[in-house]
Write an enzyme that holds these catalytic residues in place. Sequence first.
Site, PDB file in Angstrom:
ATOM      1  N   THR A 185       5.242 -34.340  76.675  1.00 18.72           N
ATOM      2  CA  THR A 185       4.435 -33.101  76.363  1.00 18.72           C
ATOM      3  C   THR A 185       4.498 -32.116  77.366  1.00 18.72           C
ATOM      4  OG1 THR A 185       2.003 -33.871  77.365  1.00 18.72           O
ATOM      5  CG2 THR A 185       2.704 -34.627  75.450  1.00 18.72           C
ATOM      6  N   TRP A 186       5.452 -32.044  78.299  1.00 23.09           N
ATOM      7  CA  TRP A 186       5.925 -30.674  79.225  1.00 23.09           C
ATOM      8  C   TRP A 186       5.856 -29.765  78.580  1.00 23.09           C
ATOM      9  CZ3 TRP A 186       4.312 -28.351  83.138  1.00 23.09           C
ATOM     10  CH2 TRP A 186       5.443 -27.333  83.943  1.00 23.09           C
ATOM     11  N   ASP A 210       2.155 -39.163  77.153  1.00 24.74           N
ATOM     12  CA  ASP A 210       2.350 -38.652  78.394  1.00 24.74           C
ATOM     13  C   ASP A 210       1.973 -37.101  78.796  1.00 24.74           C
ATOM     14  OD1 ASP A 210       3.291 -39.722  81.869  1.00 24.74           O
ATOM     15  OD2 ASP A 210       3.614 -37.769  80.828  1.00 24.74           O
ATOM     16  N   TYR A 260       0.431 -29.760  83.349  1.00 24.13           N
ATOM     17  CA  TYR A 260       0.904 -28.805  82.329  1.00 24.13           C
ATOM     18  C   TYR A 260      -0.122 -27.679  81.853  1.00 24.13           C
ATOM     19  CZ  TYR A 260       3.749 -32.989  82.280  1.00 24.13           C
ATOM     20  OH  TYR A 260       4.148 -33.642  82.888  1.00 24.13           O
ATOM     21  N   GLN A 295       7.177 -42.876  87.370  1.00 26.32           N
ATOM     22  CA  GLN A 295       7.768 -42.885  86.695  1.00 26.32           C
ATOM     23  C   GLN A 295       9.395 -41.139  87.112  1.00 26.32           C
ATOM     24  OE1 GLN A 295       6.885 -38.193  84.067  1.00 26.32           O
ATOM     25  NE2 GLN A 295       5.240 -40.325  83.045  1.00 26.32           N
ATOM     26  N   TYR A 337      11.712 -39.679  82.781  1.00 26.06           N
ATOM     27  CA  TYR A 337      11.159 -38.104  81.519  1.00 26.06           C
ATOM     28  C   TYR A 337      12.993 -37.533  82.156  1.00 26.06           C
ATOM     29  CZ  TYR A 337      10.672 -36.118  86.570  1.00 26.06           C
ATOM     30  OH  TYR A 337      10.524 -35.484  88.074  1.00 26.06           O
ATOM     31  N   LEU A 339      16.792 -36.304  78.230  1.00 29.52           N
ATOM     32  CA  LEU A 339      17.723 -35.524  76.729  1.00 29.52           C
ATOM     33  C   LEU A 339      18.094 -33.989  77.534  1.00 29.52           C
ATOM     34  CD1 LEU A 339      16.098 -35.982  73.306  1.00 29.52           C
ATOM     35  CD2 LEU A 339      17.741 -37.904  74.626  1.00 29.52           C
ATOM     36  N   ARG A 345      19.643 -31.598  76.542  1.00 30.30           N
ATOM     37  CA  ARG A 345      20.251 -30.855  75.240  1.00 30.30           C
ATOM     38  C   ARG A 345      21.006 -29.576  75.777  1.00 30.30           C
ATOM     39  NH1 ARG A 345      18.155 -32.315  70.936  1.00 30.30           N
ATOM     40  NH2 ARG A 345      16.161 -33.466  70.526  1.00 30.30           N
TER      41      ARG A 345
END
Length: 267
Positions: free
Chosen positions: A20-21, A53, A58, A169, A197, A200, A202
């Site tokens: 959820t960052w 998470d 955050y 993590q 974490y 991906l 991208r």
Amino acid sequence: MIFKELGSTGENIPALGLGTWGIGGYEAPDHSRDKQTIALLEEAIEMGYTHIDTAEYYAAGHTEELIGEAIQSFAREKLFIVSKVWPTHLSSKDLPKALKGSLKRLNTDYIDLYLIHWYNPDIPLKESLSAMAEMKKLGFIRHIGVSNFNTNQLKSAIAVSSEPIVCNQVLYNIEDREPEKELLPFCQKNDITLTAYSPLRRKVISENVKNILEKASRKYNVSIYQIMLAWLLSKERVVTIPKAASVEHLKENLQSLELLENFELKL
């Protein structure tokens, strides 16, 4: 959904969680999409993303607030919520305050897994972990762990903790493979869950890795991002927490689980 044991606790958690960052802001709160974000989180849980998470850092706590709103429609015992304490809050005095702040924002009585977000050399690990152990005894957290610890730091934490360190993590993906040198084998040998974490990449994928991913995506008839997730999830003791900003991304990430039965990717 597939499940993997958390540490050596005997408890199985969803191997594919939800990061959820950036949800609700980054370093500062962003309230512009709160309603849409809460709705997306609710839909994610409905789809099976029950491992969520977050961290007090955050969006300066606002991400926790949004999650706290979204989880109210669901049975709390069916969710596995992870949060992290910021390194400036690791003293025996500050950690309980930080934890209670997270509990209030998450609108819950307990956190399933509470992690030290980053190692802080200025505060003794024993002090921080003793405070976490006390909070566990009081029922405010169920399990404790760390985040962004290298192998030596993890060993130090294990040596001074009265409670099992069940998770570390760290940044780990098909491009960022530093954990494979020492940390991942150590976790696998010592029954510690490694949560990857940023699974991906991208925006930044090297040409060589991109070619391998594209070849695999044609073989399995899926996206390169599904290959990246399957590659991580195929590893012993590894779970991962990709972020998803849309229902389409949530579905795409979930579909990566279908690859695992006969998945193989050589790098």
